[in-house]
Design a protein around this motif. Structure first.
Motif, PDB file in Angstrom:
ATOM      1  N   TRP A 153      16.470  75.444 -27.338  1.00 59.30           N
ATOM      2  CA  TRP A 153      16.082  74.037 -26.937  1.00 59.30           C
ATOM      3  C   TRP A 153      16.147  73.002 -28.349  1.00 59.30           C
ATOM      4  O   TRP A 153      15.970  73.446 -29.370  1.00 59.30           O
ATOM      5  CB  TRP A 153      14.405  73.714 -26.360  1.00 59.30           C
ATOM      6  CG  TRP A 153      14.337  72.393 -26.039  1.00 59.30           C
ATOM      7  CD1 TRP A 153      14.820  71.763 -24.797  1.00 59.30           C
ATOM      8  CD2 TRP A 153      13.500  71.566 -26.606  1.00 59.30           C
ATOM      9  NE1 TRP A 153      14.438  70.519 -24.669  1.00 59.30           N
ATOM     10  CE2 TRP A 153      13.441  70.381 -26.072  1.00 59.30           C
ATOM     11  CE3 TRP A 153      12.861  71.599 -27.835  1.00 59.30           C
ATOM     12  CZ2 TRP A 153      12.848  69.217 -26.336  1.00 59.30           C
ATOM     13  CZ3 TRP A 153      12.054  70.524 -28.237  1.00 59.30           C
ATOM     14  CH2 TRP A 153      12.112  69.287 -27.698  1.00 59.30           C
ATOM     15  N   SER A 154      16.634  71.887 -28.039  1.00 58.07           N
ATOM     16  CA  SER A 154      16.898  70.898 -29.228  1.00 58.07           C
ATOM     17  C   SER A 154      16.150  69.791 -28.766  1.00 58.07           C
ATOM     18  O   SER A 154      16.177  69.093 -27.746  1.00 58.07           O
ATOM     19  CB  SER A 154      18.241  70.672 -29.253  1.00 58.07           C
ATOM     20  OG  SER A 154      18.318  69.645 -30.292  1.00 58.07           O
ATOM     21  N   PRO A 155      15.226  69.188 -29.813  1.00 57.26           N
ATOM     22  CA  PRO A 155      14.558  67.947 -29.502  1.00 57.26           C
ATOM     23  C   PRO A 155      15.599  66.738 -29.516  1.00 57.26           C
ATOM     24  O   PRO A 155      15.553  65.484 -29.114  1.00 57.26           O
ATOM     25  CB  PRO A 155      13.456  67.735 -30.495  1.00 57.26           C
ATOM     26  CG  PRO A 155      14.133  68.694 -31.606  1.00 57.26           C
ATOM     27  CD  PRO A 155      14.741  69.638 -30.919  1.00 57.26           C
ATOM     28  N   TYR A 156      16.924  66.969 -29.879  1.00 58.39           N
ATOM     29  CA  TYR A 156      17.739  66.129 -30.034  1.00 58.39           C
ATOM     30  C   TYR A 156      18.809  65.755 -28.984  1.00 58.39           C
ATOM     31  O   TYR A 156      19.934  65.240 -28.945  1.00 58.39           O
ATOM     32  CB  TYR A 156      18.481  66.183 -31.249  1.00 58.39           C
ATOM     33  CG  TYR A 156      17.629  66.445 -32.577  1.00 58.39           C
ATOM     34  CD1 TYR A 156      16.883  65.115 -33.083  1.00 58.39           C
ATOM     35  CD2 TYR A 156      17.529  67.549 -33.427  1.00 58.39           C
ATOM     36  CE1 TYR A 156      16.061  65.203 -34.194  1.00 58.39           C
ATOM     37  CE2 TYR A 156      16.735  67.602 -34.383  1.00 58.39           C
ATOM     38  CZ  TYR A 156      15.769  66.374 -34.665  1.00 58.39           C
ATOM     39  OH  TYR A 156      15.312  66.670 -35.762  1.00 58.39           O
ATOM     40  N   SER A 157      18.730  66.832 -27.903  1.00 57.82           N
ATOM     41  CA  SER A 157      19.371  66.763 -26.925  1.00 57.82           C
ATOM     42  C   SER A 157      19.306  65.509 -25.950  1.00 57.82           C
ATOM     43  O   SER A 157      18.196  64.756 -25.974  1.00 57.82           O
ATOM     44  CB  SER A 157      19.183  68.047 -25.880  1.00 57.82           C
ATOM     45  OG  SER A 157      17.846  67.863 -25.252  1.00 57.82           O
ATOM     46  N   PHE A 158      20.320  64.893 -25.342  1.00 57.93           N
ATOM     47  CA  PHE A 158      20.334  63.708 -24.736  1.00 57.93           C
ATOM     48  C   PHE A 158      19.838  64.049 -23.207  1.00 57.93           C
ATOM     49  O   PHE A 158      20.284  64.724 -22.527  1.00 57.93           O
ATOM     50  CB  PHE A 158      21.592  63.293 -24.551  1.00 57.93           C
ATOM     51  CG  PHE A 158      22.019  62.732 -25.979  1.00 57.93           C
ATOM     52  CD1 PHE A 158      21.803  61.462 -26.679  1.00 57.93           C
ATOM     53  CD2 PHE A 158      23.136  63.465 -26.764  1.00 57.93           C
ATOM     54  CE1 PHE A 158      22.187  61.360 -27.892  1.00 57.93           C
ATOM     55  CE2 PHE A 158      23.359  63.010 -28.019  1.00 57.93           C
ATOM     56  CZ  PHE A 158      22.975  61.951 -28.579  1.00 57.93           C
ATOM     57  N   GLN A 159      18.729  63.270 -22.756  1.00 54.48           N
ATOM     58  CA  GLN A 159      18.273  63.288 -21.544  1.00 54.48           C
ATOM     59  C   GLN A 159      18.047  61.825 -20.863  1.00 54.48           C
ATOM     60  O   GLN A 159      17.894  60.970 -21.554  1.00 54.48           O
ATOM     61  CB  GLN A 159      17.107  64.130 -21.431  1.00 54.48           C
ATOM     62  CG  GLN A 159      17.353  65.514 -21.860  1.00 54.48           C
ATOM     63  CD  GLN A 159      15.782  66.243 -22.151  1.00 54.48           C
ATOM     64  OE1 GLN A 159      14.679  65.765 -22.344  1.00 54.48           O
ATOM     65  NE2 GLN A 159      15.865  67.635 -22.208  1.00 54.48           N
ATOM     66  N   THR A 160      18.011  62.014 -19.488  1.00 53.45           N
ATOM     67  CA  THR A 160      17.527  60.575 -18.927  1.00 53.45           C
ATOM     68  C   THR A 160      16.349  60.456 -19.073  1.00 53.45           C
ATOM     69  O   THR A 160      15.438  61.387 -19.279  1.00 53.45           O
ATOM     70  CB  THR A 160      18.120  60.698 -17.276  1.00 53.45           C
ATOM     71  OG1 THR A 160      17.222  61.708 -16.771  1.00 53.45           O
ATOM     72  CG2 THR A 160      19.433  61.141 -17.445  1.00 53.45           C
TER      73      THR A 160
END
Length: 143
Positions: free
Chosen positions: A40-47
């Motif tokens: 998991w990355s805290p920098y992933s793009f999510q809505t």
């Protein structure tokens, strides 16, 4: 008593790594720390909607990983009669395993050569490869 960290996933290579670590732990008076990392990355793009549900989803992922990955691996350590503990976290696997090793004062990391990382790992490099290149302590890769 020295501590050894074993990175685990749901693969046969991971099972062999735990068996290898447990055998050596019996002879060397080691404590085994089993570590599973949910990528998991805290920098992933999510809505915004995904962000609202992310905390609950992360908790479900941790519980599933504990039950499906760590419990079977812990049985190997229990059957081998060695002291052990389990850690499951979200993050980048190689970095998180190294972090846990540092936090626990581990003297060694053991991982399987191939895991369940799939095509992404084949293209960008394996967790074992990254650990060998960047860890601050010895790393044993079990085939």
């Amino acid at each position: 008593m020295e501590t050894v960290v074993v990175g685990v996933d749901n693969s046969d290579a991971s099972t062999r790594a735990v068996e290898f670590a447990v055998e050596r732990a019996r002879h060397n008076d080691w404590k085994v720390v089993l570590v599973h990392v949910v990528p998991w990355s805290p920098y992933s793009f999510q809505t915004a909607s995904e962000n609202e549900h992310r905390h609950r989803e992360k908790e479900r992922e941790l519980a599933a990983a504990t039950e499906q990955v760590l419990v079977p691996m812990a049985r190997i350590a229990e059957d081998g009669g060695v002291p052990h503990s389990e850690v499951v976290r979200h993050g980048k696997p190689s970095d998180t395993i190294t972090d846990v090793a540092r936090e626990t004062g581990a003297v060694h990391v053991i991982v399987g050569r191939t895991g369940d990382g799939g095509l992404r790992e084949a293209v960008f490099g394996s967790v074992a490869s990254r650990l060998v290149q960047h860890a601050h302590l010895p790393v044993t890769v079990v085939p």
